[in-house]
Design an enzyme around this catalytic site. Structure first.
Site, short mmCIF file in Angstrom:
data_model
loop_
_atom_site.label_atom_id
_atom_site.label_comp_id
_atom_site.label_asym_id
_atom_site.label_seq_id
_atom_site.Cartn_x
_atom_site.Cartn_y
_atom_site.Cartn_z
N GLU A 51 1.91 -0.33 -5.13
CA GLU A 51 0.98 0.74 -5.46
C GLU A 51 1.84 1.99 -5.65
OE1 GLU A 51 -3.24 2.54 -3.95
OE2 GLU A 51 -1.74 2.16 -2.41
N ASP B 62 0.84 -1.19 0.00
CA ASP B 62 0.00 0.00 0.00
C ASP B 62 0.88 1.25 0.00
OD1 ASP B 62 -2.67 1.27 0.43
OD2 ASP B 62 -1.73 1.92 2.30
#
Length: 227
Positions: free
Chosen positions: A220, A184
């Site tokens: 990401e 993330d």
């Protein structure tokens, strides 16, 4: 139950109510057969590291079902276990059953921030242990650098913090037997005090590590910071 699409019959899994939303539920025969029938080769789980509910939700009587407020990097969340006292064993059995169906397991992991929020957030763990080491602080150190948009930013430039994250990743890869990780806000992990570096310490450590260099690493590729 069944649905019919373009001439194909797809049988949807019937998970016992007590197992729905749990590691054990994902490992039931009906679910495994359904996932295999989709033709996929891997299952990616949203964050399962131990996390807490955000105060702005609990104030409204709500709960966090996303898992992006990590507090414990080595523990599977007990709330996703059918038997919370045996969450570790249940998670490992789930992985083993997925493997038996030739399905890989990828974890969505959140090492860019924690559940402690900004200077108005609670002191739950790292703030109370060594706030200035675990978090990137603003020039006026009562405030946090907020490159994540969540209130704080974990300081991977600190050697002990980097070691913590690397130990956590190796633990999940070796002990819990997962095949890879989706990071993330991954650019946070490549940030140094002066900005993002493609050869930052964390990225270099992953490339050099004999375990992590061999597993799937998915980024990401953005955050809220400058540059």
């Amino acid at each position: 139950y069944e649905t019919h699409v373009r001439g194909y019959t797809m049988r949807h899994p019937a998970v016992p109510e007590a197992l729905r939303g749990t590691y054990a539920g994902l490992a039931t025969r009906d679910v495994l057969d359904y996932v295999r029938a989709l033709g996929v080769t891997a299952v990616e789980l949203l964050p399962v590291h131990t996390f807490v509910d955000d105060s702005y939700l609990t104030d409204k009587g709500l709960r966090n079902y996303w898992g992006y407020s990590t507090l414990g990097f080595f523990a599977p969340s007990r709330r996703y276990a059918a038997n919370p006292d045996f969450a570790f064993a249940e998670f490992k059995e789930m992985v083993a059953r997925l493997y038996a169906q030739d399905l890989e397991v990828v974890l969505d992991v959140v090492y860019n921030h924690t559940a402690e929020g900004n200077e108005r957030g609670p002191t739950l763990s790292f703030k109370g242990i060594d706030n200035a080491s675990y978090y990137r602080l603003a020039p006026e150190p009562r405030y946090y650098i907020n490159d994540t948009g969540t209130g704080n930013t974990v300081n991977l430039s600190n050697s002990r913090v980097l070691q913590l994250v690397m130990d956590s990743l190796r633990y999940w890869a070796q002990e819990m037997q997962v095949d890879g990780f989706r990071f993330d806000l991954a650019t946070i992990l490549g940030r140094e005090p002066h900005g993002f570096e493609e050869d930052g310490r964390f990225l270099d450590a992953c490339r050099q590590d004999p375990v992590l260099s061999q597993v799937k690493l998915i980024a990401e590729p953005w955050d809220c910071g400058p540059g």
